[in-house]
Design an enzyme around this catalytic site. Sequence first.
Site, PDB file in Angstrom:
ATOM      1  N   ASN A  12     123.723  35.592  28.111  1.00 47.54           N
ATOM      2  CA  ASN A  12     123.125  35.080  29.166  1.00 47.54           C
ATOM      3  C   ASN A  12     123.105  33.600  28.531  1.00 47.54           C
ATOM      4  OD1 ASN A  12     121.505  33.772  31.344  1.00 47.54           O
ATOM      5  ND2 ASN A  12     119.661  35.126  30.792  1.00 47.54           N
ATOM      6  N   TRP A  13     124.010  32.564  29.139  1.00 48.23           N
ATOM      7  CA  TRP A  13     123.979  31.582  28.691  1.00 48.23           C
ATOM      8  C   TRP A  13     122.861  30.578  29.080  1.00 48.23           C
ATOM      9  CZ3 TRP A  13     129.867  29.779  28.850  1.00 48.23           C
ATOM     10  CH2 TRP A  13     130.619  30.669  28.064  1.00 48.23           C
ATOM     11  N   LYS A  14     122.137  30.978  30.324  1.00 50.21           N
ATOM     12  CA  LYS A  14     120.916  30.296  31.152  1.00 50.21           C
ATOM     13  C   LYS A  14     121.344  28.843  31.267  1.00 50.21           C
ATOM     14  CE  LYS A  14     117.851  33.190  28.533  1.00 50.21           C
ATOM     15  NZ  LYS A  14     116.460  33.459  28.002  1.00 50.21           N
ATOM     16  N   HIS A 103     115.678  38.237  36.722  1.00 50.88           N
ATOM     17  CA  HIS A 103     115.243  37.801  35.066  1.00 50.88           C
ATOM     18  C   HIS A 103     113.956  37.340  35.074  1.00 50.88           C
ATOM     19  CE1 HIS A 103     115.343  35.543  31.399  1.00 50.88           C
ATOM     20  NE2 HIS A 103     116.205  36.313  30.970  1.00 50.88           N
ATOM     21  N   GLU A 105     112.657  34.904  33.948  1.00 54.57           N
ATOM     22  CA  GLU A 105     112.501  33.269  34.229  1.00 54.57           C
ATOM     23  C   GLU A 105     112.424  32.915  35.557  1.00 54.57           C
ATOM     24  OE1 GLU A 105     115.465  32.010  31.394  1.00 54.57           O
ATOM     25  OE2 GLU A 105     113.988  32.964  29.656  1.00 54.57           O
ATOM     26  N   GLU A 175     113.536  43.522  29.002  1.00 48.56           N
ATOM     27  CA  GLU A 175     113.436  42.255  28.513  1.00 48.56           C
ATOM     28  C   GLU A 175     111.818  42.176  28.323  1.00 48.56           C
ATOM     29  OE1 GLU A 175     117.041  39.707  28.290  1.00 48.56           O
ATOM     30  OE2 GLU A 175     115.897  39.058  30.130  1.00 48.56           O
ATOM     31  N   GLY A 181     113.251  34.521  23.934  1.00 47.68           N
ATOM     32  CA  GLY A 181     113.070  32.858  23.292  1.00 47.68           C
ATOM     33  C   GLY A 181     111.998  32.624  22.347  1.00 47.68           C
ATOM     34  N   SER A 221     115.308  37.698  22.059  1.00 52.67           N
ATOM     35  CA  SER A 221     115.598  37.189  20.522  1.00 52.67           C
ATOM     36  C   SER A 221     116.336  38.036  19.831  1.00 52.67           C
ATOM     37  CB  SER A 221     113.994  37.047  20.116  1.00 52.67           C
ATOM     38  OG  SER A 221     113.146  36.178  20.678  1.00 52.67           O
ATOM     39  N   GLY A 242     120.255  36.156  25.046  1.00 48.64           N
ATOM     40  CA  GLY A 242     120.034  34.534  25.206  1.00 48.64           C
ATOM     41  C   GLY A 242     120.645  33.602  24.198  1.00 48.64           C
ATOM     42  N   GLY A 243     119.687  33.019  23.531  1.00 46.04           N
ATOM     43  CA  GLY A 243     120.144  31.992  22.509  1.00 46.04           C
ATOM     44  C   GLY A 243     121.228  32.175  21.562  1.00 46.04           C
TER      45      GLY A 243
HETATM   46  P1  13P Z   1     116.553  35.102  23.850  1.00 46.35           P
HETATM   47  O1  13P Z   1     117.681  36.120  23.200  1.00 46.35           O
HETATM   48  O2  13P Z   1     117.112  33.434  23.676  1.00 46.35           O
HETATM   49  O3  13P Z   1     115.389  35.457  23.474  1.00 46.35           O
HETATM   50  O4  13P Z   1     116.745  35.335  25.647  1.00 46.35           O
HETATM   51  C1  13P Z   1     116.687  36.634  25.938  1.00 46.35           C
HETATM   52  C2  13P Z   1     117.061  36.681  27.588  1.00 46.35           C
HETATM   53  O5  13P Z   1     116.264  36.210  28.183  1.00 46.35           O
HETATM   54  C3  13P Z   1     118.329  37.159  27.765  1.00 46.35           C
HETATM   55  O6  13P Z   1     118.590  37.239  29.174  1.00 46.35           O
END
Ligand code: 13P
Length: 259
Positions: A12-14, A103, A105, A175, A181, A221, A242-243
Amino acid sequence: MAVARPVLVSGNWKMHANHFEALKLVQELAALFRAGGVPEGREVSLHPPFTSLRTVQTAVESDHVPVALGAQNCHYEERGAFTGEVSADMLAKLNVAYVIAGHSERRTLFGESDAVVRRKVDAIVGHGMCPIVCVGESLEQRRAGQAADHVRRQVLDALSGRAPETIGRLVLAYEPIWAIGTGETASAEDAEEMCALIREEVGKLAGPEASQSVRIQYGGSVTPESAGALLSAENVDGLLVGGASLDAERFAAIVRAGA
Ligand code: 13P
């Protein structure tokens, strides 16, 4: 009866990677997957921002990169006066296979309710794509001992009333908000406990076959160092990253972890 569930590792590149950066990242991944392959029984999906979808689609299709295209969100209506929104139909036309729905977020920063998440799942399934339905508790809920009830309710709100065959084909992602994050990955034991609980809830809703075939990812994470233990947990069928998915080497290492 044990069912072999293909592992799904999703990046997930956000709100990262404009289309130039997206092309570079997908080309780096293509080279790594050409060299080392994607392990048998594992699938990969990439979820760039909307503006980079077409670029990633073209690169993946022309280079035969073994990854599926994913999106991060969509609107639940077919079309209309919804400024700034993108429909499930538009994503399906780009050969998007997986769409993240709900998600945390989106839920916390953009006010998406369980009812809205449910309608998005309807739209995604209605267009032949697979939703990745995100659930997870906040730190306050975990500390108050409410994590299990909260996650059960999110699963129910998104899935109740659907045909067992539909539910069996879905992907859910556990999640925990406190792990996203923050650098604080849930332990493999915590992830397993919650993913098992989600599977149990799916079983109550849709029966044993659906609960055995539904796939449940862990997200929060995830790193190359933590991925192997997480993936070896019985009820963890994949990772939503994510990251670490923004770095080709790290993401490829996660895809291969423990295989
Ligand atoms: P991180 O891996 O950056 O914690 O993000 C997780 C996430 O929200 C994937 O959708």
